[in-house]
Scaffold this motif. Sequence first.
Motif, PDB file in Angstrom:
ATOM      1  N   TYR A 101      21.103   2.048  23.529  1.00  0.00           N
ATOM      2  CA  TYR A 101      21.391   1.476  22.211  1.00  0.00           C
ATOM      3  C   TYR A 101      20.091   0.962  21.578  1.00  0.00           C
ATOM      4  CZ  TYR A 101      23.644  -1.274  18.568  1.00  0.00           C
ATOM      5  OH  TYR A 101      24.019  -1.763  17.355  1.00  0.00           O
ATOM      6  N   LYS A 118      17.931   3.846  20.446  1.00  0.00           N
ATOM      7  CA  LYS A 118      18.512   4.611  19.329  1.00  0.00           C
ATOM      8  C   LYS A 118      18.415   3.835  18.016  1.00  0.00           C
ATOM      9  CE  LYS A 118      20.639   8.118  17.541  1.00  0.00           C
ATOM     10  NZ  LYS A 118      19.977   9.420  17.474  1.00  0.00           N
ATOM     11  N   TYR A 119      18.570   2.518  18.108  1.00  0.00           N
ATOM     12  CA  TYR A 119      18.620   1.739  16.869  1.00  0.00           C
ATOM     13  C   TYR A 119      17.399   0.826  16.678  1.00  0.00           C
ATOM     14  CZ  TYR A 119      23.247   3.645  16.736  1.00  0.00           C
ATOM     15  OH  TYR A 119      24.290   4.533  16.714  1.00  0.00           O
ATOM     16  N   TYR A 120      16.340   1.121  17.413  1.00  0.00           N
ATOM     17  CA  TYR A 120      15.110   0.350  17.273  1.00  0.00           C
ATOM     18  C   TYR A 120      14.621   0.431  15.822  1.00  0.00           C
ATOM     19  CZ  TYR A 120      10.078  -0.567  17.580  1.00  0.00           C
ATOM     20  OH  TYR A 120       8.812  -1.044  17.362  1.00  0.00           O
ATOM     21  N   ASP A 121      14.368  -0.712  15.212  1.00  0.00           N
ATOM     22  CA  ASP A 121      13.907  -0.687  13.814  1.00  0.00           C
ATOM     23  C   ASP A 121      12.636  -1.519  13.628  1.00  0.00           C
ATOM     24  OD1 ASP A 121      14.911  -3.182  14.099  1.00  0.00           O
ATOM     25  OD2 ASP A 121      16.194  -3.154  12.334  1.00  0.00           O
ATOM     26  N   SER A 140      15.335   6.364  18.183  1.00  0.00           N
ATOM     27  CA  SER A 140      15.225   5.977  16.785  1.00  0.00           C
ATOM     28  C   SER A 140      14.127   6.803  16.115  1.00  0.00           C
ATOM     29  CB  SER A 140      14.863   4.488  16.728  1.00  0.00           C
ATOM     30  OG  SER A 140      14.073   4.188  15.616  1.00  0.00           O
ATOM     31  N   GLU A 141      14.230   6.967  14.810  1.00  0.00           N
ATOM     32  CA  GLU A 141      13.201   7.734  14.092  1.00  0.00           C
ATOM     33  C   GLU A 141      11.876   6.994  14.063  1.00  0.00           C
ATOM     34  OE1 GLU A 141      14.605   9.095  10.341  1.00  0.00           O
ATOM     35  OE2 GLU A 141      15.945  10.557  11.288  1.00  0.00           O
ATOM     36  N   ARG A 142      11.870   5.772  14.546  1.00  0.00           N
ATOM     37  CA  ARG A 142      10.612   5.013  14.577  1.00  0.00           C
ATOM     38  C   ARG A 142       9.894   5.165  15.921  1.00  0.00           C
ATOM     39  NH1 ARG A 142      11.268  -0.310  10.830  1.00  0.00           N
ATOM     40  NH2 ARG A 142      12.040   0.830   9.040  1.00  0.00           N
TER      41      ARG A 142
END
Lengths: 103, 350
Positions: free
Chosen positions: B11, B14-17, B44-46
């Motif tokens: 999680y 995946k959701y690292y912002d 995540s995209e980051r």
Amino acid sequence: MCVAYPGIVEKIEGRSALVNFSGNIVRAASGFVAPQVGDRVLVHAGYIMQKVSKSEAEELQELFDELEQTVADKDRMKTNGSDDSGRRSDESEQERTTANEDE
Amino acid sequence: MKTNKLEEIKYFLKYYDGPDMNIMEVCGSHTRAIAENGIPGMLSERIHLLSGPGCPVCVAPSSYIDRLIELALEPKTVVAAFGDLIRVPGSERSLSEAKGEGAKVEMLYSPLDMLELATQNPDRLYVFAAVGFETTAPVFAELLHRAEEEGVENIRLLTAIKTMPPVIQYLMEADAPIDGFLAPGHVSVITGSDAFLPLAKRYDIPFVVSGFSGERLLLALYDLVSCRGRGVVRNDYPSVVSAEGNLAAKAEVNRYFETATAVWRGMGAIPNSGLILKEKYKKYDAGSETLTEDKRKNKACICHEILAGKKKPFECALFGKICTPLQPQGACMVSQEGSCFSYYSHQRER
């Protein structure tokens, strides 16, 4: 190319060992680790690189347990601002950290 | 407990912002395992994964392959090599292609197998294509040890042995945009995880030593992101990796080899990044030191930029069109651990 596989030592013959990989027996140079019969070892390109100290499952469990402890301690430190929790967190983190900068 | 923690890690990744995080792996087996486990799609995209120069076959310069072909075509000389190397293109062709012209090439699992061949065929000279990183260097030392002990004279090495910390330093000095390294698992078995500490401190970036299963890779990536901006080394593979590494193996390597400048395909000469035979053992050398030239088979190939983490395989104009595993134009598409091979085989798009 740096692929290595774990196997079990079945027999020692001088500077070599016979290693069992799921039924396939392979001869591997053993001079760098001096294994005993029954040892679990990591083999690369015909030589034993290292003894394997624990199974994949055992090691993963320990790594996750340590992580769990580290995160729990950090959370507690955030909540309580406790010096004791902070110290325990550092100790727990240190177990998986072979070395770090002077912090 | 493990399952819950793993789900939390998944999680988190995946959701690292947080700030963008560029992570480079410098081990071909990691490149392969990342693709096989579908890791890029779990991030995540980051979080950006870059494949570095972790495939020793891919970074051997073209002149090295050309010299192997010359040797294999000499009368009574046989070249022995790991399977990965056979199809790597030199400036014009590969060892595999040269076999059609009569080149004598043996594919071996272990360099030690060459001793038996050399003993059985004393009228032939056997040259092993000694390619590898710190992981493989000890077995070449063991080969020489046994050859000395058994009095086997008809063996040689053509060396292209590379070491990992100097090339990482080269990348960082070239301002490669890297925020952390997935440190190579099996290289670290020999070097020890402390080998990366000076680099971690110097550049304030984390290194995490990891094994190769999906769970291990996720844990290591979690650790890397968590340690962003800190000069630390973590060992997430302690069952086989220690801080100091395999001292006996390192001592044997130091007995036969010394560090030297080495040429990396597409990256040029990097000081202290190679191992060559010591003067005392030069009698076993098949002419390694003069092999500095590096020509591209196809001028449009961008293997060198891919190896340096500057571009991804799908950004190459040749990728998947005229460059495929069946018709590789560059070394990265040849080895199963090459970045291009891995991206092509697993249809990676990020």
